[in-house]
Design a protein around this motif. Structure first.
Motif, PDB file in Angstrom:
ATOM      1  N   HIS A 152      -5.329   5.937   2.330  1.00  0.00           N
ATOM      2  CA  HIS A 152      -4.319   6.977   2.132  1.00  0.00           C
ATOM      3  C   HIS A 152      -3.780   7.041   0.706  1.00  0.00           C
ATOM      4  N   ASN A 153      -3.936   5.980  -0.094  1.00  0.00           N
ATOM      5  CA  ASN A 153      -3.325   5.978  -1.436  1.00  0.00           C
ATOM      6  C   ASN A 153      -4.340   6.030  -2.577  1.00  0.00           C
ATOM      7  N   ASP A 206       0.821  -1.209   0.000  1.00  0.00           N
ATOM      8  CA  ASP A 206       0.000   0.000   0.000  1.00  0.00           C
ATOM      9  C   ASP A 206       0.856   1.262   0.000  1.00  0.00           C
ATOM     10  N   ASN A 207       2.149   1.101   0.208  1.00  0.00           N
ATOM     11  CA  ASN A 207       3.050   2.234   0.386  1.00  0.00           C
ATOM     12  C   ASN A 207       3.828   2.512  -0.906  1.00  0.00           C
ATOM     13  N   VAL A 208       3.538   3.633  -1.537  1.00  0.00           N
ATOM     14  CA  VAL A 208       4.190   3.990  -2.794  1.00  0.00           C
ATOM     15  C   VAL A 208       5.699   4.103  -2.613  1.00  0.00           C
ATOM     16  N   LEU A 244       0.019  -1.801  -6.378  1.00  0.00           N
ATOM     17  CA  LEU A 244      -0.517  -0.971  -5.297  1.00  0.00           C
ATOM     18  C   LEU A 244      -1.811  -1.575  -4.765  1.00  0.00           C
ATOM     19  N   VAL A 255      -3.306   7.933  -5.743  1.00  0.00           N
ATOM     20  CA  VAL A 255      -2.030   7.592  -6.362  1.00  0.00           C
ATOM     21  C   VAL A 255      -2.275   6.891  -7.699  1.00  0.00           C
TER      22      VAL A 255
END
Length: 173
Positions: A152-153, A133-135, A147, A156
């Motif tokens: 939170h994303n 989940d973290n770019v 992804l 993106v």
């Protein structure tokens, strides 16, 4: 056999549900995951960053997170055709090692201990795919980053995206 590395928090484990429940209880709020659209909790309440972070420093915090829906069955199915690794950025919260390990052994006993990686920067992971989940982790990863949608994303772009574990199944199988 191709390798899939999978992040734990917000991908395998429902991090936000517990985080919001604790925050709402302690600060008398009623925030939901909808309130996190495009943001993390600490961005919504920057004046409470220290308090928000303190939950994650509790050595037991990660032990009782709920498993994301369909995650167990899909990961077990993937393990029939891919080598599966769990790559969790535990260095962000070093007190989480035992709780994360115990959680993984309880919910994913079919994943070999040798395939559990506690790390910081996931660029060290030698796999064909990383579901995260973290770019920031996907940017560093040399294989194909996928992804996993988290509040939170949602804004993106630039990576293949899966919204849930049924999407992961469709992507790989």
């Amino acid at each position: 056999m191709k390798r899939i590395a999978i992040d734990m928090d917000e991908v395998m484990a429902d991090f936000n549900k517990k985080h919001l429940a604790l925050f709402n209880r302690d600060f008398g709020e009623q925030l939901t995951t909808d309130d996190l659209h495009g943001k993390k909790l600490r961005e919504l309440r920057p004046e409470l960053v220290k308090e928000i972070r303190s939950y994650l420093l509790d050595p037991t915090y990660f032990r009782d997170l709920e498993v994301m829906e369909h995650c167990q069955e899909v990961v077990e199915e993937l393990a029939q055709s891919y080598e599966i690794f769990v790559a969790t950025a535990a260095m962000d919260f070093p007190t989480s090692f035992n709780a994360k390990y115990e959680w993984l052994k309880e919910h994913f006993p079919f994943i070999d201990d040798q395939n559990i990686v506690f790390c910081g920067n996931k660029s060290i992971i030698h796999a064909d795919y990383l579901i995260d989940d973290n770019v920031r982790q996907l940017e560093r990863f040399s294989g194909e980053g996928i992804l996993f949608t988290s509040p939170h994303n949602v804004n993106v772009t630039g990576y293949p995206r899966v919204h849930n574990w049924l999407d992961v199944r469709d992507y790989f199988l």
